[in-house]
Write a protein that holds these residues in place. Structure first.
Motif, PDB file in Angstrom:
ATOM      1  N   ARG A  17      59.246  60.669  23.650  1.00 14.26           N
ATOM      2  CA  ARG A  17      59.325  62.123  23.473  1.00 14.26           C
ATOM      3  C   ARG A  17      60.650  62.502  22.808  1.00 14.26           C
ATOM      4  O   ARG A  17      60.693  63.304  21.873  1.00 14.26           O
TER       5      ARG A  17
ATOM      6  N   THR B  18      50.525  61.939  25.822  1.00 16.19           N
ATOM      7  CA  THR B  18      51.612  62.373  26.707  1.00 16.19           C
ATOM      8  C   THR B  18      52.347  63.565  26.103  1.00 16.19           C
ATOM      9  O   THR B  18      52.804  64.437  26.829  1.00 16.19           O
TER      10      THR B  18
ATOM     11  N   ILE C  38      50.078  52.920  29.135  1.00 18.60           N
ATOM     12  CA  ILE C  38      51.493  53.267  29.246  1.00 18.60           C
ATOM     13  C   ILE C  38      52.314  52.061  29.706  1.00 18.60           C
ATOM     14  O   ILE C  38      53.393  51.780  29.160  1.00 18.60           O
TER      15      ILE C  38
ATOM     16  N   LYS D  64      49.211  65.029  28.895  1.00 18.92           N
ATOM     17  CA  LYS D  64      48.476  64.113  29.771  1.00 18.92           C
ATOM     18  C   LYS D  64      49.480  63.241  30.527  1.00 18.92           C
ATOM     19  O   LYS D  64      50.406  62.708  29.923  1.00 18.92           O
ATOM     20  N   THR D  65      49.272  63.114  31.813  1.00 23.33           N
ATOM     21  CA  THR D  65      50.172  62.311  32.628  1.00 23.33           C
ATOM     22  C   THR D  65      49.479  61.193  33.395  1.00 23.33           C
ATOM     23  O   THR D  65      50.133  60.351  33.978  1.00 23.33           O
ATOM     24  N   SER D  66      48.167  61.229  33.431  1.00 22.93           N
ATOM     25  CA  SER D  66      47.441  60.153  34.133  1.00 22.93           C
ATOM     26  C   SER D  66      46.060  59.989  33.579  1.00 22.93           C
ATOM     27  O   SER D  66      45.583  60.789  32.815  1.00 22.93           O
TER      28      SER D  66
ATOM     29  N   PRO E  64      57.349  56.937  28.061  1.00 24.29           N
ATOM     30  CA  PRO E  64      56.892  58.135  27.356  1.00 24.29           C
ATOM     31  C   PRO E  64      58.020  59.145  27.120  1.00 24.29           C
ATOM     32  O   PRO E  64      58.075  59.772  26.058  1.00 24.29           O
ATOM     33  N   ASP E  65      58.929  59.275  28.071  1.00 16.29           N
ATOM     34  CA  ASP E  65      60.067  60.192  27.881  1.00 16.29           C
ATOM     35  C   ASP E  65      60.971  59.727  26.744  1.00 16.29           C
ATOM     36  O   ASP E  65      61.488  60.552  25.977  1.00 16.29           O
TER      37      ASP E  65
ATOM     38  N   GLN F 224      47.052  54.652  32.511  1.00 16.92           N
ATOM     39  CA  GLN F 224      48.302  54.080  33.030  1.00 16.92           C
ATOM     40  C   GLN F 224      48.514  52.665  32.511  1.00 16.92           C
ATOM     41  O   GLN F 224      49.649  52.264  32.234  1.00 16.92           O
TER      42      GLN F 224
END
Length: 72
Positions: free
Chosen positions: A22, A66, A7, A70-72, A18-19, A4
């Protein structure tokens, strides 16, 4: 450094989430319908992020992670 933290530091440096990355990766052809294309290698993504956003290797790999879910 935690995932985190990577990020958060990327967001502070680039203003992008991250979005956001993406969406840009999809425009570059690395993703299709939000999923990494089988032909997309980590080096392709990290080289792009280093060149266009001046990210270090660890931060670029965090964004790549991500893309892999992976989110965390």
């Amino acid at each position: 450094m935690s995932f985190q933290s990577y990020i958060d530091n990327i967001k502070a440096k680039t203003g992008l989430s991250p979005d956001d990355f993406r969406k840009r990766a999809e425009d570059k052809g690395f993703l299709a319908d939000g999923v990494l294309k089988p032909s997309t290698k980590a080096t392709m993504v990290t080289d792009w992020l280093k060149a266009e956003y001046d990210l270090g290797h660890g931060h670029a790999m965090a964004i790549y992670a991500t893309f892999k879910g992976k989110t965390s």
